[in-house]
Design a protein around this motif. Structure first.
Motif, PDB file in Angstrom:
ATOM      1  N   ASP A 182      18.954  33.269  79.409  1.00  0.00           N
ATOM      2  CA  ASP A 182      19.937  34.575  79.286  1.00  0.00           C
ATOM      3  C   ASP A 182      21.148  34.086  78.182  1.00  0.00           C
ATOM      4  O   ASP A 182      21.399  32.743  78.088  1.00  0.00           O
ATOM      5  N   ALA A 203      26.381  31.195  84.511  1.00  0.00           N
ATOM      6  CA  ALA A 203      25.468  30.996  83.562  1.00  0.00           C
ATOM      7  C   ALA A 203      25.371  29.585  82.814  1.00  0.00           C
ATOM      8  O   ALA A 203      24.373  29.182  82.611  1.00  0.00           O
ATOM      9  N   ALA A 208      22.229  28.968  80.936  1.00  0.00           N
ATOM     10  CA  ALA A 208      22.081  29.773  79.910  1.00  0.00           C
ATOM     11  C   ALA A 208      23.304  29.344  78.795  1.00  0.00           C
ATOM     12  O   ALA A 208      24.233  28.462  78.937  1.00  0.00           O
TER      13      ALA A 208
END
Length: 485
Positions: A182, A203, A208
């Protein structure tokens, strides 16, 4: 369950971790900055249990400081850069911060608020470490001291330990199906747990990439989504409204977004529908500073199936709805939402009475009214403290506000109680008028839509609603406006 990026930097050192308009940091480079920050703080005498404040717009240095504090066993105190000097000084003094790190553009504001026993440092100046920094922090050590907005009285500092942030990240990763593949766009301020912990730290812990502009601007948001192709972002209703109302909304390239997270306050259904019409599910997230914050959330599928619901309890959180005696209420009936899990705060900083009132037998009393439907989904109703009691009847302002949004000539509005000699309180609408505004027409708009006792008794116009930095209406300021007429 220690809060750390060390293993991520070892596994994928060349993967992109943070990107700003002026620089890009791999996980190896980000970890090197964390170690340099920890070494600098240790050289300054910062150790386990010490508080280090941060003042600045969104900047990698704030995330570097968070993980550096985790390594040392210290606590970061995020400061809202929109606060006035006395408000900043109160938090610095109350927290007992030993050091204040400020970005270059915030140095003057930081100096003005600095207590005598706190030393000011430049957040972006990191000398090479003379020696490896100590690694004294562990899962049970507090790492964040986050002050609530203080809409009623002085703000309180919620104490979050490293374990709470890790479990919050696990909740987020499950909720948003967040993986290393992501790319997350963070436009909300990092001084609040929403901007910091709903998607940003989860994240990073997932490996990510985080895109970090200094602050939100609609034009910048559209340009960033079109150019950088993020897969996720987090918004609040005021930001959603700014995007939907912008002339560039219809033509904006938003195809990369598989969903947005939304929360902070009641999310109006028309805003949800506007994003759904663009093919972007709005995944609502519910929680508080005291829950790190993710406690209840929607999956992508649930966002499409039940727009307006706040979802199901997060993976590592329990939730219930109780009456005034603490008993669970039947399905469909309103009551206070209470939460339990490893993502909860330890309590409030130097406030044992407030801690005892909010944290009871392992449950956090949210102060929010909600209900649970037959499928187990939660629905937010209102804040307990905002409930208007008129002639013995409970009136939830959020319910009245949902009708008010459709009134002719109203750009935006909010509802609060005004003292009344006969009824105790009556609801009053505070609105920002638009073209063709007519107060009498606004009052007539409620006919046939709500019980008469819920109708606003008056309309007060203002150029803008008083809001916090995250877009929440400041209830005490609203009540003052109503009292003033």
């Amino acid at each position: 369950m220690r809060l750390s990026l060390e293993s991520q930097a070892r596994r994928t050192p060349e993967a992109m971790a943070l990107r700003t308009p002026t620089e890009a940091l791999t996980y190896a480079a980000l970890q090197a900055r964390i170690e340099a920050m920890a070494a600098m703080l240790a050289a300054e005498g910062v150790g386990a249990g010490d508080r280090v404040a941060f003042l600045g717009q969104n900047h990698p240095a704030q995330l570097v400081l968070l993980f550096a504090c985790a390594r040392l066993g210290a606590l970061q105190v995020p400061l809202n850069w929109r606060l006035a000097t006395p408000e900043l000084r109160f938090i610095l003094e109350d927290s007992g911060a030993r050091r204040l790190l400020a970005t270059r553009e915030m140095q003057a504001a930081a100096a003005a608020a600095l207590p005598a026993d706190c030393r000011l440092l430049e957040a972006e100046a990191l000398p090479p470490p003379a020696a490896p920094p100590p690694a004294a922090g562990g899962a049970e050590d507090p790492v964040l001291l986050v002050y609530t907005s203080g809409t009623t009285g002085r703000p309180k500092g919620a104490i979050l330990d490293q374990r709470a942030l890790v479990f919050n990240a696990l909740n987020a990763q499950r909720c948003f199906a967040l993986t290393a593949a992501d790319r997350v766009l963070t436009v909300l301020p990092l001084f609040h747990v929403g901007g910091l912990n709903i998607q940003t730290t989860p994240a990073l812990l997932a490996g990510a990439e985080v895109l970090l502009p200094p602050r939100f601007m609609p034009e910048g948001f559209f340009a960033e989504v079109a150019a950088a192709r993020p897969s996720l972002t987090l918004l609040v209703p005021s930001v959603m409204q700014a995007l939907v109302a912008h002339p560039g909304w219809a033509a904006a390239d938003l195809a990369s977004l598989r969903a947005i997270g939304a929360g902070s306050s009641d999310v109006p259904l028309p805003l949800i529908e506007a994003f759904h019409a663009r093919g972007i599910p709005v995944q609502q997230v519910y929680g508080a500073t005291e829950t790190s914050p993710i406690a209840i959330c929607q999956s992508r599928a649930a966002a499409l199936a039940a727009p307006g619901s706040i979802g199901l309890p997060a993976r590592h959180t329990d939730a219930r709805v109780v009456d005034a005696a603490g008993r669970e209420v039947p399905t469909g009936l309103p009551g206070e939402i209470q939460l339990r899990g490893p993502n909860l705060a330890r309590g409030y900083w130097r406030a044992p009475e407030a801690t005892a009132a909010a944290f009871r037998d392992g449950w956090f009393a949210s102060g929010d009214v909600g209900r649970r439907d037959a499928e187990g989904r939660f629905w937010f109703t209102d804040r307990l403290k905002q409930v208007i009691i008129s002639g013995g009847e409970n009136i939830y302002p959020a319910e009245v506000e949902r009708v008010l949004r459709g009134a002719p000539g109203v750009r935006e509005g909010a509802v609060c109680g005004r003292p009344d000699p006969r009824w105790g309180e009556v609801p009053v609408a505070v609105v920002v008028p638009g073209p063709e505004f007519d107060a009498a027409a606004v009052l007539r708009h409620f006919e046939g839509q709500l019980a008469r006792f819920k109708h606003p008794r008056a309309v007060v116009t203002v150029p803008a609603l008083p809001r916090t930095a995250l877009g929440k209406v400041q209830v005490e300021a609203l009540r003052a406006l109503v009292r003033a007429g």
